[in-house]
Design an enzyme around this catalytic site. Structure first.
Site, PDB file in Angstrom:
ATOM      1  N   SER A 253       4.903  -2.770  -2.217  1.00  0.00           N
ATOM      2  CA  SER A 253       5.614  -3.817  -1.480  1.00  0.00           C
ATOM      3  C   SER A 253       4.600  -4.865  -1.027  1.00  0.00           C
ATOM      4  O   SER A 253       3.401  -4.733  -1.262  1.00  0.00           O
ATOM      5  CB  SER A 253       6.317  -3.233  -0.268  1.00  0.00           C
ATOM      6  OG  SER A 253       5.341  -2.882   0.697  1.00  0.00           O
ATOM      7  N   LYS A 254       5.109  -5.858  -0.358  1.00  0.00           N
ATOM      8  CA  LYS A 254       4.283  -6.966   0.113  1.00  0.00           C
ATOM      9  C   LYS A 254       3.127  -6.472   1.000  1.00  0.00           C
ATOM     10  O   LYS A 254       2.038  -7.021   1.006  1.00  0.00           O
ATOM     11  CB  LYS A 254       5.181  -7.918   0.909  1.00  0.00           C
ATOM     12  CG  LYS A 254       4.702  -9.313   0.853  1.00  0.00           C
ATOM     13  CD  LYS A 254       5.802 -10.323   0.876  1.00  0.00           C
ATOM     14  CE  LYS A 254       5.169 -11.693   0.942  1.00  0.00           C
ATOM     15  NZ  LYS A 254       5.002 -12.386  -0.258  1.00  0.00           N
ATOM     16  N   ARG A 255       3.431  -5.439   1.730  1.00  0.00           N
ATOM     17  CA  ARG A 255       2.455  -4.828   2.636  1.00  0.00           C
ATOM     18  C   ARG A 255       1.173  -4.412   1.897  1.00  0.00           C
ATOM     19  O   ARG A 255       0.095  -4.354   2.468  1.00  0.00           O
ATOM     20  CB  ARG A 255       3.182  -3.624   3.250  1.00  0.00           C
ATOM     21  CG  ARG A 255       2.472  -2.697   4.126  1.00  0.00           C
ATOM     22  CD  ARG A 255       3.527  -1.844   4.844  1.00  0.00           C
ATOM     23  NE  ARG A 255       4.239  -0.959   3.923  1.00  0.00           N
ATOM     24  CZ  ARG A 255       3.751   0.198   3.512  1.00  0.00           C
ATOM     25  NH1 ARG A 255       2.585   0.611   3.908  1.00  0.00           N
ATOM     26  NH2 ARG A 255       4.453   0.963   2.687  1.00  0.00           N
TER      27      ARG A 255
END
Ligand code: GLU
Length: 509
Positions: A253-255
């Site tokens: 994910s973006k994380r």
């Protein structure tokens, strides 16, 4: 492989293309290039509610940036045009008619609430999870129903017994019990097909030989296989690519720093480096080699080299790989790429200057977006924007520093070998100046470094000075002296005295 390899990348334009999605494009493209086959781009835009404006352009730009070219698809067209599903509605409607006529599909008029109730009832009665609208008889027969309702959808009548099997080229044999599959929608009330119908129709019509896509699509495969069967189409081969996770093993994910492809460009990753990094998200040459040339990748892009286990996305590794590709670039290529990240426009002279700067910063540059900062010591006033205290080296004071700079300036001025401003000559000349002043190399070269570049850390000092050129270097040393003068009491009698030695304790007279 005997028949022509034809693979497709079928993005839905529902947002900015992310790295996992582009990895699918890359793997299909590499597979096509390895086999001398065709790589097709098909825009799957049948979910009208999720369309995002500009997404198709962003997807195509991302491919272009990575030099992934397509043989058929938007902009290039081809024998199976159009390649946007929203322009192929008649095809899907016609095929739906065929399934309705054959009794493989039926109209469903149920509301969402009714379906939920049915789903629960099916589960409670042990009928499985399948959601099968009541209009389909419990024995599996399809009831004929009146047509004409705007809210109706068309569902595919999944077989109620038996299993659906696939031999996935990466995952091996996989099978699903049909009774657990629901009668999925193939045509929505707006006349648009669902993904399942459109994907099967187009994979057949576009003569796709291999469907290579993310593992998350594996559960949809039994639906697709049953549709192929109902149409009497020969299904393609399937190869589901491993999932991508972060270093913490959680879904990417973006994380994890996984961003849209355009952001990698903005952040100064080289497309070649990103491509090499992405290919390792599921493929490997020999289990250990990391830096692999594109030609080597293409030559060795076989399915047996694709792993089943999840691929780990490691941002640090990407950064490391980018540094490797940056160091490998010829100076003028690197300079041309760096120029795009320098916000002020460069004239022809400055561009040449940048070509000379590039090799000096190449070692330290990890991303092209550092170009502005890393080259700022070389350009204009940016370099003089520093605190004069940083000129003063350990064991010295401001006055001694100013005197040392003056000595350097004088020696540079009186140097007769005008046309030799090379780093070796500079090192010899200024090395003597430092000795005469009885300063250590660290002290004298340290203050020269700050004067010349405005930084206490910079590329090798004399190479830097050589690239900057005599005029710029002397002007900067002069500026440094003025900066220090500002700190010192004005008119200090010893300040301009050439005989003043830096080791003297300045007296306050
Ligand atoms: N449109 C689907 C996606 O966006 C394609 C899935 C497939 O390749 O079958 O991922």
């Amino acid at each position: 492989m005997s028949a022509e390899v034809r693979v497709r990348y079928a993005p839905s334009p529902t947002g900015q293309p992310h790295i996992g999605n582009i990895r699918t494009a890359l793997f299909n493209w590499l597979f096509a290039r390895h086999h001398g086959g065709k790589f097709i781009v098909r825009i799957e835009d049948t979910d009208q509610n999720r369309l995002v404006e500009g997404a198709v352009e962003a997807i195509l730009d991302g491919l272009r940036w990575l030099s992934i070219d397509w043989d058929e698809g938007p902009e290039v067209d081809g024998p199976h045009a159009p390649y946007e599903q929203s322009n192929r509605l008649e095809i899907y409607q016609r095929l739906t008619e065929q399934l309705l006529d054959q009794g493989n599909a039926y109209y469903c008029y149920c509301s969402r609430e009714e379906l939920e109730k049915l789903r629960r009832a099916n589960r409670d009665s042990g009928e499985g999870n399948g959601c099968n609208c009541l209009l389909r008889g419990r024995d599996g027969a399809v009831a004929g129903m009146p047509v004409g309702d705007d809210d109706r959808v068309v569902r595919f009548a999944m077989p109620r017994t038996g299993v659906t099997q696939v031999h996935d080229l990466i995952r091996g044999d996989v099978e699903w019990r049909n009774e657990l599959q629901e009668d999925f929608v193939i045509l929505k009330s707006d006349g648009f097909p669902t993904y399942h119908l459109a994907v099967v129709a187009d994979d057949h019509l576009m003569e796709i030989s291999h469907v290579m896509r993310a593992e998350e699509w594996l559960p949809s495969t039994p639906r697709h296989l049953q549709l192929f069967k109902a149409f009497g189409f020969q299904p393609p081969e399937f190869a589901h690519l491993p999932m991508i996770t972060g270093t913490d093993r959680a879904k990417l994910s973006k994380r994890h720093g996984a961003t849209a492809i355009g952001e990698y460009e903005e952040q100064g990753y080289l497309p070649e480096a990103l491509l090499n990094f992405m290919v390792l998200l599921g493929w490997s040459l020999d289990g250990s080699t990391e830096v692999v040339s594109l030609q080597q990748i293409i030559d060795n892009f076989t399915l047996d080299r694709i792993t089943k286990s999840a691929a780990i996305f490691d941002q640090d590794k990407l950064m490391w790989m980018n540094g490797i590709y940056i160091r490998d670039l010829p100076a003028d290529d690197l300079a041309a790429r760096m120029a795009k990240y320098i916000p002020h426009p460069l004239d022809a002279g400055e561009q040449d200057y940048l070509c000379n700067i590039a090799p000096l910063v190449q070692e330290r540059l990890k991303r092209l977006d550092e170009s502005d900062d890393i080259t700022s010591p070389f350009f204009g006033e940016l370099a003089s924007d520093y605190d004069p205290d940083t000129l003063v080296q350990k064991g010295m004071d401001a006055e001694g520093t100013a005197v040392a700079l003056q000595a350097a300036l004088r020696d540079l001025e009186s140097d007769t070998s005008d046309d030799d401003f090379g780093h070796e000559r500079l090192e010899a000349l200024l090395g003597e100046t430092g000795q005469r002043l009885e300063l250590s190399r660290r002290q004298f070269f340290g203050l020269l470094r700050t004067a010349a570049s405005g930084r206490s850390v910079s590329p090798p000092l004399f190479e830097t000075m050589e690239v900057m050129g005599r005029e710029r270097v002397m002007a900067r040393i002069g500026e440094a002296i003025i900066k220090l003068q500002g700190k010192l009491k004005s008119g200090h009698p010893k300040f301009n005295n050439p005989e003043f030695t830096v080791n003297n304790t300045p007296s306050d007279d």
